[in-house]
Design a protein around this motif. Structure first.
Motif, PDB file in Angstrom:
ATOM      1  N   VAL A  65       6.713 -15.842  -8.535  1.00  0.00           N
ATOM      2  CA  VAL A  65       6.359 -14.516  -8.026  1.00  0.00           C
ATOM      3  C   VAL A  65       4.872 -14.447  -7.729  1.00  0.00           C
ATOM      4  O   VAL A  65       4.444 -13.891  -6.708  1.00  0.00           O
ATOM      5  N   ARG A  66       4.047 -15.027  -8.611  1.00  0.00           N
ATOM      6  CA  ARG A  66       2.595 -14.989  -8.412  1.00  0.00           C
ATOM      7  C   ARG A  66       2.189 -15.764  -7.162  1.00  0.00           C
ATOM      8  O   ARG A  66       1.315 -15.324  -6.404  1.00  0.00           O
ATOM      9  N   LEU A  67       2.814 -16.926  -6.938  1.00  0.00           N
ATOM     10  CA  LEU A  67       2.471 -17.732  -5.766  1.00  0.00           C
ATOM     11  C   LEU A  67       2.936 -17.059  -4.478  1.00  0.00           C
ATOM     12  O   LEU A  67       2.287 -17.182  -3.439  1.00  0.00           O
ATOM     13  N   ARG A  68       4.065 -16.347  -4.549  1.00  0.00           N
ATOM     14  CA  ARG A  68       4.591 -15.662  -3.361  1.00  0.00           C
ATOM     15  C   ARG A  68       3.833 -14.368  -3.091  1.00  0.00           C
ATOM     16  O   ARG A  68       3.602 -14.003  -1.937  1.00  0.00           O
ATOM     17  N   HIS A  69       3.445 -13.676  -4.153  1.00  0.00           N
ATOM     18  CA  HIS A  69       2.718 -12.414  -4.025  1.00  0.00           C
ATOM     19  C   HIS A  69       1.436 -12.508  -4.856  1.00  0.00           C
ATOM     20  O   HIS A  69       1.446 -12.168  -6.049  1.00  0.00           O
ATOM     21  N   PRO A  70       0.339 -12.982  -4.275  1.00  0.00           N
ATOM     22  CA  PRO A  70      -0.911 -13.137  -5.041  1.00  0.00           C
ATOM     23  C   PRO A  70      -1.342 -11.822  -5.667  1.00  0.00           C
ATOM     24  O   PRO A  70      -1.129 -10.744  -5.100  1.00  0.00           O
ATOM     25  N   PRO A  71      -1.954 -11.881  -6.856  1.00  0.00           N
ATOM     26  CA  PRO A  71      -2.401 -10.657  -7.527  1.00  0.00           C
ATOM     27  C   PRO A  71      -3.568 -10.016  -6.797  1.00  0.00           C
ATOM     28  O   PRO A  71      -4.221 -10.670  -5.967  1.00  0.00           O
ATOM     29  N   PRO A  72      -3.852  -8.748  -7.076  1.00  0.00           N
ATOM     30  CA  PRO A  72      -4.990  -8.080  -6.438  1.00  0.00           C
ATOM     31  C   PRO A  72      -6.303  -8.782  -6.770  1.00  0.00           C
ATOM     32  O   PRO A  72      -6.454  -9.377  -7.833  1.00  0.00           O
ATOM     33  N   ALA A  73      -7.234  -8.695  -5.844  1.00  0.00           N
ATOM     34  CA  ALA A  73      -8.548  -9.289  -6.077  1.00  0.00           C
ATOM     35  C   ALA A  73      -9.275  -8.505  -7.170  1.00  0.00           C
ATOM     36  O   ALA A  73      -9.088  -7.292  -7.330  1.00  0.00           O
ATOM     37  N   LEU A  74     -10.084  -9.204  -7.941  1.00  0.00           N
ATOM     38  CA  LEU A  74     -10.888  -8.548  -8.961  1.00  0.00           C
ATOM     39  C   LEU A  74     -11.972  -7.708  -8.295  1.00  0.00           C
ATOM     40  O   LEU A  74     -12.331  -7.959  -7.143  1.00  0.00           O
ATOM     41  N   PRO A  75     -12.508  -6.696  -9.006  1.00  0.00           N
ATOM     42  CA  PRO A  75     -13.559  -5.858  -8.411  1.00  0.00           C
ATOM     43  C   PRO A  75     -14.720  -6.690  -7.892  1.00  0.00           C
ATOM     44  O   PRO A  75     -15.134  -7.667  -8.521  1.00  0.00           O
ATOM     45  N   ALA A  76     -15.248  -6.301  -6.739  1.00  0.00           N
ATOM     46  CA  ALA A  76     -16.316  -7.070  -6.105  1.00  0.00           C
ATOM     47  C   ALA A  76     -17.585  -7.107  -6.948  1.00  0.00           C
ATOM     48  O   ALA A  76     -18.350  -8.069  -6.873  1.00  0.00           O
ATOM     49  N   ASP A  77     -17.802  -6.046  -7.763  1.00  0.00           N
ATOM     50  CA  ASP A  77     -19.034  -5.994  -8.553  1.00  0.00           C
ATOM     51  C   ASP A  77     -18.898  -6.675  -9.915  1.00  0.00           C
ATOM     52  O   ASP A  77     -19.834  -6.642 -10.714  1.00  0.00           O
ATOM     53  N   LEU A  78     -17.750  -7.299 -10.181  1.00  0.00           N
ATOM     54  CA  LEU A  78     -17.572  -7.997 -11.446  1.00  0.00           C
ATOM     55  C   LEU A  78     -18.414  -9.275 -11.425  1.00  0.00           C
ATOM     56  O   LEU A  78     -18.362 -10.033 -10.460  1.00  0.00           O
ATOM     57  N   PRO A  79     -19.202  -9.531 -12.477  1.00  0.00           N
ATOM     58  CA  PRO A  79     -20.030 -10.748 -12.501  1.00  0.00           C
ATOM     59  C   PRO A  79     -19.200 -12.006 -12.303  1.00  0.00           C
ATOM     60  O   PRO A  79     -18.036 -12.089 -12.721  1.00  0.00           O
ATOM     61  N   ALA A  80     -19.813 -13.005 -11.666  1.00  0.00           N
ATOM     62  CA  ALA A  80     -19.099 -14.241 -11.337  1.00  0.00           C
ATOM     63  C   ALA A  80     -18.573 -14.941 -12.587  1.00  0.00           C
ATOM     64  O   ALA A  80     -17.480 -15.523 -12.564  1.00  0.00           O
ATOM     65  N   VAL A  81     -19.341 -14.873 -13.685  1.00  0.00           N
ATOM     66  CA  VAL A  81     -18.901 -15.518 -14.925  1.00  0.00           C
ATOM     67  C   VAL A  81     -17.615 -14.872 -15.438  1.00  0.00           C
ATOM     68  O   VAL A  81     -16.694 -15.558 -15.896  1.00  0.00           O
TER      69      VAL A  81
END
Length: 210
Positions: A65-81
């Motif tokens: 299911v995850r590969l067929r429907h990728p999860p939402p992107a994380l918030p853009a302002d979340l630190p890269a680490v």
């Protein structure tokens, strides 16, 4: 089923919470099995085996299911680490959900124990009988269980951080869709000099009718 890039699909959300309950139950059952030498041990073992196989099957379905429907992107302002830690912990959970049942299955096979899912349903062995392999796999199963427990705790802590501190919709997206978080966003304040100020009307609770 249509997919929204800002939300998890319904199957992904159902699988997430169902497996969270199953994994938590499995961890407690495992602790109970180690701590008990009474008749409860056999009772817990009869639950432990089919539950482990169920987690293995659902983990494969969830990965598909995850590969067929990728999860939402994380918030853009979340630190890269933090983004890297989030992705790493998610994939570690998938690896552990797949590895733990397989290691347990192989361990029992190496020890010559039958893998019974019920009184009449028996799984075939997946590893040749070997006392040495049984001992190694048994230790691996215990260490992987501890790693799964720690990763599970870290995952819960991150969820609470997003839901209670950042309030960025990440937790909401796995509960009922990220769009529902709009209800919790603060309402826009009227601009200075706007129509409300020009009319002199203040925002107040409605009073009784005239």
């Amino acid at each position: 089923m249509k997919s929204d890039a800002n939300t998890f699909t319904l199957p992904a959300r159902v699988l997430h919470w169902l497996m969270a309950i199953m994994i938590l139950a499995m961890l407690f059952i495992g602790v109970g099995m180690v701590a008990s030498v009474s008749e409860r041990h056999e009772w817990l073992l009869r639950i432990h085996k089919p539950l482990g196989i169920a987690i293995l099957i659902l983990a494969v379905v969830r990965l598909a299911v995850r590969l067929r429907h990728p999860p939402p992107a994380l918030p853009a302002d979340l630190p890269a680490v933090q983004k890297l830690a989030a992705h790493a912990s998610h994939w570690l959970l998938y690896i552990l959900m797949l590895a733990m049942p397989l290691i347990g299955w192989a361990m029992l096979s190496a020890g010559g124990y039958p893998v019974m899912l019920s009184d009449s349903l028996r799984l075939p062995p997946i590893f040749p009988t070997s006392p040495v392999a049984f001992a190694v796999l048994r230790h691996m199963h215990g260490w992987f269980a501890m790693l799964l427990f720690l990763t599970f705790l870290a995952h819960m802590g991150a969820a609470l951080y997003h839901g209670l501190i950042r309030r960025d919709g990440v937790l909401s997206s796995i509960i009922h869709g990220r769009g529902a978080m709009k209800a919790f966003e603060p309402a826009a304040l009227p601009e200075a000099g706007g129509e409300e100020h020009a009319s002199g009307d203040a925002v107040r609770a409605p009073g009784p009718p005239d």
